[in-house]
Design an enzyme around this catalytic site. Structure first.
Site, mmCIF file in Angstrom:
data_model
loop_
_atom_site.group_PDB
_atom_site.id
_atom_site.type_symbol
_atom_site.label_atom_id
_atom_site.label_comp_id
_atom_site.label_asym_id
_atom_site.label_seq_id
_atom_site.Cartn_x
_atom_site.Cartn_y
_atom_site.Cartn_z
ATOM 1 N N HIS A 207 -38.901 83.756 43.150
ATOM 2 C CA HIS A 207 -40.153 84.416 42.743
ATOM 3 C C HIS A 207 -40.517 85.549 43.696
ATOM 4 O O HIS A 207 -40.969 86.614 43.254
ATOM 5 C CB HIS A 207 -41.289 83.390 42.696
ATOM 6 C CG HIS A 207 -41.188 82.434 41.546
ATOM 7 N ND1 HIS A 207 -40.182 81.504 41.437
ATOM 8 C CD2 HIS A 207 -41.992 82.272 40.451
ATOM 9 C CE1 HIS A 207 -40.355 80.803 40.330
ATOM 10 N NE2 HIS A 207 -41.434 81.231 39.714
ATOM 11 N N HIS A 249 -41.067 76.173 48.427
ATOM 12 C CA HIS A 249 -40.257 76.977 49.335
ATOM 13 C C HIS A 249 -40.841 76.924 50.738
ATOM 14 O O HIS A 249 -42.038 76.655 50.926
ATOM 15 C CB HIS A 249 -40.187 78.439 48.871
ATOM 16 C CG HIS A 249 -39.496 78.618 47.553
ATOM 17 N ND1 HIS A 249 -38.129 78.559 47.404
ATOM 18 C CD2 HIS A 249 -39.992 78.855 46.322
ATOM 19 C CE1 HIS A 249 -37.807 78.751 46.136
ATOM 20 N NE2 HIS A 249 -38.928 78.927 45.457
#
Length: 293
Positions: A207, A249
């Site tokens: 992303h 993440h």
């Protein structure tokens, strides 16, 4: 010389290890003697060897200073190699281990929207929606719809190059994630949309890479006012942060994702496709291409 020899003999006679009952301590048992001992005193030898076998199998309590084994093989190590502490680590190793520990600790602390209950529970839906704006499926489908509705050659040229940039980013990040195979800070199983976008591992953040590449691409090819340019940069940053808040993440994954996104933008700009090539690709994609004979 005769006096020294006499003294040596006297010393040997006085040595307690030279007595007949202690001679076995100075002699190495041969295999023939061991075989004869098995036949003559089998039960006694087995009773004596059982505790030593248990010691060897249980804890390997034998000290390495006792010397080699009777068969000539080196003595087994007292501890496994993975349990030994490295006494002289390098400065680089210490620095990398410290940075990795700080990265994991901060990433877990920032994952406030992981659970449905907690301090970041009210923001969970908004953060999830913000992360969805940087998903690969959202941008690829949106670019195809805009390309289908576009009527200008300049707009089609920009959209075709944007589509190729999105595909390049998708394949590159997916390949790096399969190569590194780093898990997230909370090690959640990937969802359905993550499997569709091949975003199953943590490093690098897909992303963040996509948001940085798209933001730089739009700022370079669209005429936007200053507030809109600031909002575009802010959107790209918040998309990367949202993945950390959701526990998907690490901070280092997001940082490397931003760097990879700028690299993808530079690569697409260096191999930019002109309008004629884009029209040929559109014709092939819509099955309206008529090759020249």
């Amino acid at each position: 010389m005769p006096g020294s020899q006499a003294r040596c003999r006297a010393r040997d006679r006085n040595n307690i290890l030279n007595r007949p009952e202690f001679l076995s301590l100075n002699q190495t048992p041969c295999r023939e003697q061991a075989g004869e001992a098995r036949g003559g005193a089998g039960p006694r030898r087995s009773m004596i060897r059982q505790p030593s076998q248990q010691d060897d199998t249980g804890g390997r309590s034998r000290d390495s200073s006792e010397g080699p084994a009777p068969d000539g093989a080196p003595p087994p190590s007292r501890y496994p190699e993975q349990d030994c502490m490295q006494l002289n680590p390098t400065f680089r190793g210490i620095a990398m281990s410290s940075l990795l520990a700080i990265d994991i600790s901060l990433s877990k602390r920032l994952g406030v929207c992981v659970a449905s209950r907690g301090g970041g529970a009210p923001l969970h839906s908004m953060v999830t929606l913000l992360a969805l704006t940087g998903h690969a499926l959202t941008w690829i489908c949106g670019t195809l719809i805009c390309l289908w509705r576009s009527n200008t050659l300049a707009g089609q040229e920009v959209l075709v190059n944007l589509l190729l940039a999105l595909l390049l980013d998708l394949m590159t990040v997916a390949g790096m994630q399969k190569l590194v195979k780093r898990r997230g800070p909370w090690d959640f199983p990937p969802g359905f949309l993550d499997y569709v976008a091949m975003d199953t591992y943590s490093f690098p953040a897909a992303h963040a890479s996509r948001a940085a590449m798209v933001a730089k691409f739009l700022l370079n090819h669209l005429v936007l006012a200053v507030p809109l340019r600031i909002l575009l940069y802010l959107w790209a940053f918040l998309v990367g942060v949202s993945r950390v808040l959701l526990g998907k993440h690490h901070l280092s994954d997001v940082g490397c994702g931003f760097a990879l996104g700028f690299l993808h933008f530079s690569l697409v700009e260096s191999v930019w496709l002109d309008s004629a090539t884009c029209q040929t690709l559109i014709s092939i994609g819509t099955l309206r291409w008529t090759p020249l004979v």
